[in-house]
Write a protein that holds these residues in place. Structure first.
Motif, short mmCIF file in Angstrom:
data_model
loop_
_atom_site.label_atom_id
_atom_site.label_comp_id
_atom_site.label_asym_id
_atom_site.label_seq_id
_atom_site.Cartn_x
_atom_site.Cartn_y
_atom_site.Cartn_z
N THR A 43 -6.60 0.24 -5.00
CA THR A 43 -6.92 1.19 -6.05
C THR A 43 -5.62 1.81 -6.57
O THR A 43 -4.55 1.58 -6.00
CB THR A 43 -7.85 2.31 -5.55
OG1 THR A 43 -7.22 3.00 -4.45
CG2 THR A 43 -9.20 1.76 -5.09
N THR A 58 -7.79 -1.72 2.01
CA THR A 58 -9.00 -2.10 2.74
C THR A 58 -10.17 -2.34 1.79
O THR A 58 -11.13 -3.03 2.15
CB THR A 58 -9.39 -1.04 3.77
OG1 THR A 58 -9.54 0.23 3.12
CG2 THR A 58 -8.35 -0.94 4.87
N GLU A 103 0.85 -1.18 0.00
CA GLU A 103 0.00 0.00 0.00
C GLU A 103 0.89 1.24 0.00
O GLU A 103 1.58 1.51 0.97
CB GLU A 103 -0.91 0.00 1.23
CG GLU A 103 -1.96 1.09 1.20
CD GLU A 103 -2.96 0.92 2.33
OE1 GLU A 103 -4.17 0.90 2.04
OE2 GLU A 103 -2.54 0.79 3.49
N ASP A 110 -3.05 1.37 -3.61
CA ASP A 110 -3.47 2.20 -2.49
C ASP A 110 -4.76 1.58 -1.97
O ASP A 110 -5.34 0.70 -2.61
CB ASP A 110 -3.70 3.65 -2.96
CG ASP A 110 -3.51 4.66 -1.84
OD1 ASP A 110 -3.41 4.24 -0.67
OD2 ASP A 110 -3.46 5.86 -2.14
N ASN A 111 -5.19 1.97 -0.78
CA ASN A 111 -6.51 1.58 -0.26
C ASN A 111 -6.74 0.06 -0.27
O ASN A 111 -7.74 -0.43 -0.81
CB ASN A 111 -7.62 2.27 -1.05
CG ASN A 111 -7.54 3.78 -0.98
OD1 ASN A 111 -7.40 4.35 0.09
ND2 ASN A 111 -7.61 4.44 -2.12
#
Length: 213
Positions: free
Chosen positions: A36, A32, A9, A29-30
């Motif tokens: 993305t 969770t 990440e 990224d992201n």
């Protein structure tokens, strides 16, 4: 030789992951929401660092979390992000588009694959949303269209990867030398030997695939 792909990440974990033995990075990224696309600045720094340290980078091209059904505006975003990653020096991209009935969205994929020409291509865990009985035909289509790798958990999100090994082995055997089945989702440095022995693969993926101190 076993290749460990660290799903990271942003940039911050990359130096530690490479030092611990990762040779390829999936840049996201992201996490969770399943990952993305990162910013161009993060891309540039990550590509430079990895290439200086003999590692490759696969950049996820995904504008949001949620499902893998993308509208025209989202596809425009993805095309732009893919071209940006390509221009900045990514080794490959991680993509996946589905229709409302969880089939490969061939029209959307054609658009992205055309732009990704010359890059490594991984079809991501959108694959796991395809009905099991239709996954073998999906492999055939991805092979025919130049995809090198499928990242798959072998079952629905949240299931234990070890419980999914029999189906993953079916996918590995069916793909053969045509395409790499990259198991991921719940594989760590603690259980990877068991997964490798069962599947006979030489690439594995995870956020904890190497022991970062």
């Amino acid at each position: 030789m076993l290749l460990k792909e660290a799903c990271v990440e942003n940039f911050t974990i990359i130096p530690k992951a490479l030092a611990a033995g990762a040779k390829r990075v999936e840049l996201c990224d992201n996490l969770t929401v399943g990952g993305t696309t990162v910013s161009p600045g993060v891309m540039a720094a990550s590509f430079d660092y990895c290439h200086e340290n003999d590692a490759t980078v696969m950049t996820i091209i995904r504008p949001r979390g949620g499902n893998f059904v993308f509208n025209d505006i989202e596809l425009q975003m993805m095309r732009h992000d893919l071209l940006t990653a390509k221009e900045l020096g990514t080794d490959g991209v991680v993509i996946g588009c589905l229709t409302d009935d969880n089939q490969i969205d061939k029209e959307a994929m054609y658009q992205l694959l055309e732009l990704a020409d010359g890059l490594q291509i991984t079809f991501h865990m959108a694959f796991d949303s395809i009905a099991v009985e239709e996954q073998f035909a999906a492999i055939d289509w991805l092979v025919e269209n130049g995809v090198q790798r499928i990242l798959t958990h072998g079952g629905p999100a949240g299931t234990d990867i070890l419980d999914n090994l029999p189906h993953l082995k079916e996918l590995v055997d069916y793909a053969g030398e045509r395409l790499t089945i990259l198991p991921g989702g719940g594989i760590s440095y603690e259980n990877c030997d068991q997964v490798i022995e069962y599947l006979g693969v030489n690439e594995i993926h995870g956020t904890r695939i190497v022991d970062i101190k």
